[in-house]
Design an enzyme around this catalytic site. Structure first.
Site, PDB file in Angstrom:
ATOM      1  N   HIS A  73       0.846  -1.199   0.000  1.00 53.18           N
ATOM      2  CA  HIS A  73       0.000   0.000   0.000  1.00 53.18           C
ATOM      3  C   HIS A  73       0.878   1.244   0.000  1.00 53.18           C
ATOM      4  O   HIS A  73       1.182   1.803  -1.046  1.00 53.18           O
ATOM      5  CB  HIS A  73      -0.934  -0.073   1.208  1.00 53.18           C
ATOM      6  CG  HIS A  73      -2.048   0.929   1.216  1.00 53.18           C
ATOM      7  ND1 HIS A  73      -2.255   1.826   0.210  1.00 53.18           N
ATOM      8  CD2 HIS A  73      -3.035   1.171   2.133  1.00 53.18           C
ATOM      9  CE1 HIS A  73      -3.305   2.582   0.492  1.00 53.18           C
ATOM     10  NE2 HIS A  73      -3.791   2.200   1.656  1.00 53.18           N
TER      11      HIS A  73
ATOM     12  N   HIS B 174      -0.278  -0.251 -12.031  1.00 54.23           N
ATOM     13  CA  HIS B 174      -1.225   0.136 -10.982  1.00 54.23           C
ATOM     14  C   HIS B 174      -2.436  -0.776 -11.037  1.00 54.23           C
ATOM     15  O   HIS B 174      -2.875  -1.158 -12.123  1.00 54.23           O
ATOM     16  CB  HIS B 174      -1.663   1.604 -11.159  1.00 54.23           C
ATOM     17  CG  HIS B 174      -2.262   2.180  -9.923  1.00 54.23           C
ATOM     18  ND1 HIS B 174      -3.592   2.000  -9.603  1.00 54.23           N
ATOM     19  CD2 HIS B 174      -1.720   2.891  -8.908  1.00 54.23           C
ATOM     20  CE1 HIS B 174      -3.833   2.598  -8.444  1.00 54.23           C
ATOM     21  NE2 HIS B 174      -2.720   3.144  -8.004  1.00 54.23           N
TER      22      HIS B 174
ATOM     23  N   ASP C 179       4.033   6.966  -7.346  1.00 57.54           N
ATOM     24  CA  ASP C 179       5.097   6.674  -6.383  1.00 57.54           C
ATOM     25  C   ASP C 179       6.476   6.735  -7.020  1.00 57.54           C
ATOM     26  O   ASP C 179       7.465   6.998  -6.338  1.00 57.54           O
ATOM     27  CB  ASP C 179       4.874   5.297  -5.756  1.00 57.54           C
ATOM     28  CG  ASP C 179       3.694   5.331  -4.807  1.00 57.54           C
ATOM     29  OD1 ASP C 179       3.604   6.297  -4.035  1.00 57.54           O
ATOM     30  OD2 ASP C 179       2.860   4.422  -4.859  1.00 57.54           O
TER      31      ASP C 179
HETATM   32  N1  CMC Z   1       7.148  -4.886 -13.382  1.00 55.29           N
HETATM   33  C1  CMC Z   1       7.111  -5.940 -14.243  1.00 55.29           C
HETATM   34  N2  CMC Z   1       5.989  -6.612 -14.576  1.00 55.29           N
HETATM   35  C2  CMC Z   1       4.853  -6.188 -14.009  1.00 55.29           C
HETATM   36  C3  CMC Z   1       4.813  -5.088 -13.112  1.00 55.29           C
HETATM   37  C4  CMC Z   1       6.009  -4.444 -12.824  1.00 55.29           C
HETATM   38  N3  CMC Z   1       6.033  -3.386 -11.983  1.00 55.29           N
HETATM   39  N4  CMC Z   1       3.535  -4.904 -12.709  1.00 55.29           N
HETATM   40  C5  CMC Z   1       2.794  -5.828 -13.316  1.00 55.29           C
HETATM   41  N5  CMC Z   1       3.584  -6.607 -14.112  1.00 55.29           N
HETATM   42  C6  CMC Z   1       3.124  -7.687 -14.999  1.00 55.29           C
HETATM   43  C7  CMC Z   1       2.746  -8.919 -14.204  1.00 55.29           C
HETATM   44  O1  CMC Z   1       3.826  -9.811 -14.073  1.00 55.29           O
HETATM   45  C8  CMC Z   1       1.619  -9.480 -15.044  1.00 55.29           C
HETATM   46  O2  CMC Z   1       2.187 -10.164 -16.122  1.00 55.29           O
HETATM   47  P1  CMC Z   1       1.417 -11.416 -16.807  1.00 55.29           P
HETATM   48  O3  CMC Z   1       0.147 -10.859 -17.359  1.00 55.29           O
HETATM   49  O4  CMC Z   1       2.359 -11.895 -17.841  1.00 55.29           O
HETATM   50  O5  CMC Z   1       1.182 -12.387 -15.702  1.00 55.29           O
HETATM   51  C9  CMC Z   1       0.920  -8.251 -15.603  1.00 55.29           C
HETATM   52  O6  CMC Z   1       1.922  -7.218 -15.608  1.00 55.29           O
HETATM   53  C10 CMC Z   1      -0.254  -7.795 -14.766  1.00 55.29           C
HETATM   54  O7  CMC Z   1       0.159  -7.737 -13.422  1.00 55.29           O
HETATM   55  P2  CMC Z   1      -0.806  -7.867 -12.176  1.00 55.29           P
HETATM   56  O8  CMC Z   1      -0.013  -8.153 -10.958  1.00 55.29           O
HETATM   57  O9  CMC Z   1      -1.934  -8.782 -12.517  1.00 55.29           O
HETATM   58  O10 CMC Z   1      -1.381  -6.420 -12.133  1.00 55.29           O
HETATM   59  P3  CMC Z   1      -2.051  -5.828 -10.904  1.00 55.29           P
HETATM   60  O11 CMC Z   1      -2.986  -4.805 -11.406  1.00 55.29           O
HETATM   61  O12 CMC Z   1      -2.609  -6.873 -10.044  1.00 55.29           O
HETATM   62  O13 CMC Z   1      -0.811  -5.168 -10.116  1.00 55.29           O
HETATM   63  C11 CMC Z   1       0.608  -3.660  -9.070  1.00 55.29           C
HETATM   64  C12 CMC Z   1      -0.664  -3.849  -9.897  1.00 55.29           C
HETATM   65  C13 CMC Z   1       0.728  -2.169  -8.703  1.00 55.29           C
HETATM   66  C14 CMC Z   1       0.524  -4.473  -7.770  1.00 55.29           C
HETATM   67  C15 CMC Z   1       1.826  -4.087  -9.908  1.00 55.29           C
HETATM   68  O14 CMC Z   1       1.852  -3.398 -11.120  1.00 55.29           O
HETATM   69  C16 CMC Z   1       3.139  -3.920  -9.177  1.00 55.29           C
HETATM   70  O15 CMC Z   1       3.528  -4.816  -8.398  1.00 55.29           O
HETATM   71  N6  CMC Z   1       3.857  -2.757  -9.385  1.00 55.29           N
HETATM   72  C17 CMC Z   1       5.091  -2.478  -8.681  1.00 55.29           C
HETATM   73  C18 CMC Z   1       4.798  -1.956  -7.300  1.00 55.29           C
HETATM   74  C19 CMC Z   1       4.257  -0.532  -7.294  1.00 55.29           C
HETATM   75  O16 CMC Z   1       4.780   0.351  -7.939  1.00 55.29           O
HETATM   76  N7  CMC Z   1       3.195  -0.313  -6.532  1.00 55.29           N
HETATM   77  C20 CMC Z   1       2.599   1.004  -6.351  1.00 55.29           C
HETATM   78  C21 CMC Z   1       1.272   1.108  -6.941  1.00 55.29           C
HETATM   79  S1  CMC Z   1       0.587   2.752  -6.724  1.00 55.29           S
HETATM   80  C22 CMC Z   1       0.119   2.751  -5.067  1.00 55.29           C
HETATM   81  C23 CMC Z   1      -1.093   3.617  -4.793  1.00 55.29           C
HETATM   82  O17 CMC Z   1      -1.782   4.104  -5.677  1.00 55.29           O
HETATM   83  O18 CMC Z   1      -1.396   3.760  -3.619  1.00 55.29           O
END
Ligand code: CMC
Length: 426
Positions: A266, A307, A365
């Site tokens: 978070h 995101h 972020d």
């Molecule tokens: N780097 C590399 N690959 C990624 C990343 C990343 N940062 N984020 C997502 N992917 C890939 C993931 O491996 C998946 O690939 P595939 O479809 O081949 O399995 C695809 O993109 C979709 O990922 P997901 O995990 O299903 O996407 P999500 O919407 O559940 O995750 C997230 C969103 C923010 C958790 C993720 O993008 C992530 O871990 N980012 C890095 C951490 C980060 O920067 N977090 C801050 C978010 S902003 C906080 C706020 O607004 O409060």
């Protein structure tokens, strides 16, 4: 009353259950499943990804379109024309203040910025090495011990006093968390400064000298607070609402929100961005980390990219990117190795097919982490800054809930444990 209906048939229940469907002022329709408990079934939705837990008029997000509205106003317009404090008023009261209301509000906040001297003793009890979020969580919860006179959540005037106190004192407490860690005396707030100027003063001045803070850095700080001020029913805000639904006092509710924000999934992401940039360490290693991020068998992810909600772009990131350029230029550190790595990473990710096809854009972020680092704020304080910015959102949601009809939050479960069995005879 709702015209739209949904119908549900369940094997084993010999009837069709008709459920009302509601339309919000914008956004997806919502199926009202409250009557299901009377039919002996529950819905199953871990993580509440398909569940609206409340009505709200505060913030709206359309992740696909990259829209974030506070009380209807686009975040980009607020970042350009408003201030954090005016935005606090907007979130709390529903409308932008008139000039007179704004002056009253600013004055009210200004005269709540000091904390009771006893709070200093609380900090003295923490080790110097304590994580700032551990201290913040503790002292904010402890504030209720000082304000027995205004803790009646059923009284609107008590709720507003608590809201003003917590918005005013968070920057003071955030700076105290920093000062305690570096062993410097706490700085008292200055009534002739704006909230963000005051925060930077309490952070970086000492009794020996008070360096003048540049307007660019004050604007950057204010924008970071404003961009984080609310994000509808996220984990920490939902935690504040759940705690509030029990009738817990506002300071205890905000402390529970701080605890939820502390988690790396978070509020910890901007800290993770800086840790990643440090780990990469040199421009020559960027390609290696891009390959790691794309490798399915490697758990590494590019921090600050992607995101859960914003799938095309994060509107806050667009604003923050501009601020980031201004701050690095003002400080003359665009060529600092860490920031060069950040810039190169951003460029590669924006042009790389993997990131484009998965819509993994830099999020707020990514840029806020870089700006905070450039301003000299230690990474361990980043989540405390996030909490300071998010406080008006938390307290506005708590106030909205307490002023409406609400039920104590009590989710159900799909039980998979043992059925009844006898205690073994001895
Ligand atoms: N780097 C590399 N690959 C990624 C990343 C990343 N940062 N984020 C997502 N992917 C890939 C993931 O491996 C998946 O690939 P595939 O479809 O081949 O399995 C695809 O993109 C979709 O990922 P997901 O995990 O299903 O996407 P999500 O919407 O559940 O995750 C997230 C969103 C923010 C958790 C993720 O993008 C992530 O871990 N980012 C890095 C951490 C980060 O920067 N977090 C801050 C978010 S902003 C906080 C706020 O607004 O409060």
């Amino acid at each position: 009353m709702s015209e739209k209906k949904a119908q549900l048939t369940i094997d084993g229940i010999d009837k069709t259950i008709v459920l009302p469907v509601y339309e919000g002022s914008t956004g997806p329709d919502v199926v009202d499943v409250r009557s299901l408990v009377g039919e002996g079934v529950f819905t199953y939705d871990p993580g509440f990804v398909s569940t609206a837990a409340c009505d709200s008029e505060i913030t709206y997000i359309d992740g696909g379109a990259g829209i974030l509205l506070y009380r209807g106003y686009p975040i980009e317009q607020l970042a350009e024309h408003s201030t954090f404090l005016e935005t606090c008023y907007l979130l709390l009261n529903g409308e932008l203040p008139t000039e007179e209301e704004n002056a009253d509000f600013e004055n009210g906040i200004r005269y709540h910025t000091m904390v009771d001297e006893q709070i200093h003793q609380f900090f003295k009890g923490f080790p110097r090495t304590a994580h700032p979020m551990a201290m913040l969580c503790g002292v904010v919860g402890a504030l209720s011990a000082f304000y027995h006179d205004t803790l009646d959540a059923d009284l609107p005037e008590h709720r507003m006093t608590a809201a003003h106190r917590v918005i005013a004192k968070m920057p003071t407490l955030a700076a105290m968390c920093y000062k305690h860690g570096v062993g410097q005396p706490f700085m008292y707030p200055q009534n002739d400064m704006t909230l963000s100027e005051n925060f930077l003063h309490m952070m970086f001045s000492t009794p020996c000298e008070a360096p003048k803070v540049s307007p660019t850095l004050v604007k950057a700080m204010d924008t970071i607070f404003l961009l984080h001020a609310d994000h509808e029913q996220n984990a920490s805000t939902s935690t504040v609402r759940l705690a509030g639904s029990t009738g817990a006092n506002p300071y205890a509710c905000i402390a529970s929100g701080i605890a939820a924000l502390w988690g790396p999934a978070h509020g910890g992401a901007n800290e993770a961005v800086l840790e990643m940039l440090d780990e990469i360490g040199d421009e020559s290693r960027i390609e290696e980390y891009i390959l790691k991020a794309k490798d399915k068998s490697d758990p590494f992810r590019l921090m600050g990219f992607g995101h859960r909600v914003y799938k095309n772009f994060d509107p806050r990131a667009k604003v923050m990117r501009g601020i980031c350029d201004e701050v690095l230029a003002e400080l003359g550190i665009e060529n600092d190795p860490l920031f060069r790595i950040a810039r190169k990473l951003e460029k590669i990710a924006l042009e790389d097919e993997y990131f484009i096809s998965k819509k993994l854009y830099p999020n707020v972020d990514f840029y806020s982490g870089i700006v905070l680092k450039a301003m000299g704020i230690p990474t361990s304080l980043f989540t405390v800054i996030f909490a300071t910015g998010r406080t008006p959102g938390w307290i506005a949601h708590w106030n909205e809930m307490m002023s409406s009809e609400y039920k104590i939050g009590r989710p159900r479960q799909l039980y998979k444990g043992y059925t009844a069995r006898d205690y073994p005879a001895k």
